[in-house]
Enzyme design. Structure first.
Site, PDB file in Angstrom:
ATOM      1  N   LYS A 230      19.870  27.802  42.126  1.00  0.00           N
ATOM      2  CA  LYS A 230      18.654  28.268  41.468  1.00  0.00           C
ATOM      3  C   LYS A 230      17.392  27.624  42.018  1.00  0.00           C
ATOM      4  O   LYS A 230      17.427  26.564  42.632  1.00  0.00           O
ATOM      5  CB  LYS A 230      18.766  28.066  39.948  1.00  0.00           C
ATOM      6  CG  LYS A 230      19.642  29.160  39.317  1.00  0.00           C
ATOM      7  CD  LYS A 230      19.738  29.099  37.829  1.00  0.00           C
ATOM      8  CE  LYS A 230      20.655  30.245  37.348  1.00  0.00           C
ATOM      9  NZ  LYS A 230      20.887  30.196  35.911  1.00  0.00           N
ATOM     10  N   ARG A 264      29.053  27.562  35.915  1.00  0.00           N
ATOM     11  CA  ARG A 264      28.997  28.879  36.560  1.00  0.00           C
ATOM     12  C   ARG A 264      28.410  28.702  37.958  1.00  0.00           C
ATOM     13  O   ARG A 264      27.294  28.201  38.103  1.00  0.00           O
ATOM     14  CB  ARG A 264      28.118  29.800  35.711  1.00  0.00           C
ATOM     15  CG  ARG A 264      27.980  31.222  36.242  1.00  0.00           C
ATOM     16  CD  ARG A 264      27.023  32.015  35.340  1.00  0.00           C
ATOM     17  NE  ARG A 264      26.919  33.406  35.748  1.00  0.00           N
ATOM     18  CZ  ARG A 264      26.106  33.840  36.706  1.00  0.00           C
ATOM     19  NH1 ARG A 264      25.329  33.003  37.352  1.00  0.00           N
ATOM     20  NH2 ARG A 264      26.077  35.123  37.011  1.00  0.00           N
TER      21      ARG A 264
HETATM   22  C1  PT1 Z   1      23.308  31.582  33.634  1.00  0.00           C
HETATM   23  C2  PT1 Z   1      23.208  32.798  34.371  1.00  0.00           C
HETATM   24  C3  PT1 Z   1      23.955  33.910  33.882  1.00  0.00           C
HETATM   25  N1  PT1 Z   1      22.441  32.941  35.488  1.00  0.00           N
HETATM   26  C4  PT1 Z   1      24.783  32.610  32.117  1.00  0.00           C
HETATM   27  N2  PT1 Z   1      24.737  33.793  32.758  1.00  0.00           N
HETATM   28  C5  PT1 Z   1      22.357  34.125  36.108  1.00  0.00           C
HETATM   29  N3  PT1 Z   1      25.555  32.492  30.992  1.00  0.00           N
HETATM   30  C6  PT1 Z   1      23.102  35.221  35.613  1.00  0.00           C
HETATM   31  C7  PT1 Z   1      16.403  30.949  39.739  1.00  0.00           C
HETATM   32  O1  PT1 Z   1      15.664  30.192  39.051  1.00  0.00           O
HETATM   33  O2  PT1 Z   1      22.650  30.505  33.995  1.00  0.00           O
HETATM   34  N4  PT1 Z   1      24.086  31.517  32.531  1.00  0.00           N
HETATM   35  N5  PT1 Z   1      23.876  35.099  34.528  1.00  0.00           N
HETATM   36  C8  PT1 Z   1      21.487  34.279  37.314  1.00  0.00           C
HETATM   37  N6  PT1 Z   1      20.098  34.257  36.971  1.00  0.00           N
HETATM   38  C9  PT1 Z   1      19.148  33.504  37.653  1.00  0.00           C
HETATM   39  C10 PT1 Z   1      18.110  32.886  36.965  1.00  0.00           C
HETATM   40  C11 PT1 Z   1      19.273  33.311  39.018  1.00  0.00           C
HETATM   41  C12 PT1 Z   1      17.202  32.063  37.632  1.00  0.00           C
HETATM   42  C13 PT1 Z   1      18.368  32.520  39.702  1.00  0.00           C
HETATM   43  C14 PT1 Z   1      17.337  31.864  39.005  1.00  0.00           C
HETATM   44  O3  PT1 Z   1      16.422  30.937  40.975  1.00  0.00           O
END
Ligand code: PT1
Length: 294
Positions: A230, A264
């Site tokens: 992230k 995850r």
């Molecule tokens: C998470 C999650 C998810 N993240 C759960 N499900 C994502 N339960 C998808 C960035 O800041 O943390 N928990 N499902 C992916 N989403 C992101 C959000 C991807 C922020 C990247 C960022 O780069």
């Protein structure tokens, strides 16, 4: 009342005493980090998906998280039908081949219901069952659910994240959603909580949540943490998505040491090893009951 020893994912039991790794299987065109790699001409290649899944299972993933809607910052929504079409065939194919928990990363009630029928073991909803019909859908399926915190919607959530007290606000939101679940007839031992790293949070917000993850664990629900690749890791290290593995492992270790139960990640093999080291250190000098023997 004796404390339970396992969490039940529709018949598959995972021990609560040790942390587990959830592998990310993105079935979207625009997903961050590995988006589109499983696509040719905009079509999902089932054999490529199965290969990726097999390597994550081989590497020790206890769960696979299937997502047909990108929820990365800036992502556009997807139609209900498109999401069903992307996810259900893959769920069926994985179900027939792998004995791991198959999690659906979705906010869509029809997908929750159809997915349960085809053998999903967990609903992972970044919108914490806020869509109309989602609470009832999960209650009817009997599946466990991961409730995640997000401020805003994926498309705009990083424009101006704002909190008075991020830890208190995320905690109150998650406990509020858990209460709604209980009221809808979903039992407490089917709930997991997730602070939602990167979902409407700046670097400081994310760091305060990671620093205090133990506070969420103390509510008694198993906690899931998604930190893999992230932006917060890029902010700290200056590295692009694909070069954030080491930073992600450091973050995963910090989470597990505070009691996070599921990590995850895109990087299953490396994360499984990191989690094993955390566990070995935590158990050193203790017997099976956790009593000190050194
Ligand atoms: C998470 C999650 C998810 N993240 C759960 N499900 C994502 N339960 C998808 C960035 O800041 O943390 N928990 N499902 C992916 N989403 C992101 C959000 C991807 C922020 C990247 C960022 O780069």
């Amino acid at each position: 009342m004796t404390p339970r020893t396992h969490f039940d994912f529709a018949g598959k039991l995972l021990p609560l005493a040790e942390p587990h790794v959830m592998g990310i299987l993105n079935l979207t065109v625009d997903s961050f980090s590995d988006g589109g790699e499983l696509l040719v001409d905009g079509h999902l290649q089932l054999d490529a998906v199965l290969y990726r899944a097999a390597s994550m299972v081989e590497a020790g993933a206890a769960l696979l998280d299937l997502g047909g809607e990108s929820t990365r910052p800036g992502a556009q929504g997807v139609s209900e039908q498109e999401e069903l079409d992307r996810v259900l065939p893959v769920l069926e194919a994985l179900r027939a081949r792998f004995d791991v928990v198959l999690s659906l990363d979705t906010s869509s009630p029809p997908l929750m219901r159809e997915g349960a029928r085809l053998g999903a073991g967990l609903i992972n909803d970044v919108r914490a069952l806020s869509r109309a019909g989602a609470l009832d859908a999960v209650r009817d399926t009997g599946l466990p659910v991961c409730l995640m915190h997000m401020q805003g919607e994926p498309r705009t959530m990083q424009q101006a994240p704002c909190y008075d007290d991020v830890l208190r606000e995320v905690s109150e939101f998650l406990l509020g959603r858990a209460w709604h679940c209980l009221e809808a007839g979903i039992v407490a031992d089917k709930l997991l909580l997730d602070p939602g790293f990167g979902f409407g949070k700046n670097l400081t917000h994310n760091l305060v949540l990671l620093q205090n993850l133990e506070r969420l664990v103390e509510f008694g629900y198993p906690v899931l943490a998604g930190l893999s690749r992230k932006r917060m890791l890029g902010d700290i290290t200056g590295h692009k998505e694909k070069a954030r593995l080491f930073a992600g492992l450091a973050a995963a270790v910090i989470a597990v040491n505070q009691g996070a139960w599921i990590i995850r990640t895109h990087d299953v093999a490396a994360t499984v090893d990191a989690v094993k080291v955390c566990r070995a250190v935590a158990l050193a000098g203790k017997d099976e009951k956790g009593e000190s023997k050194a």
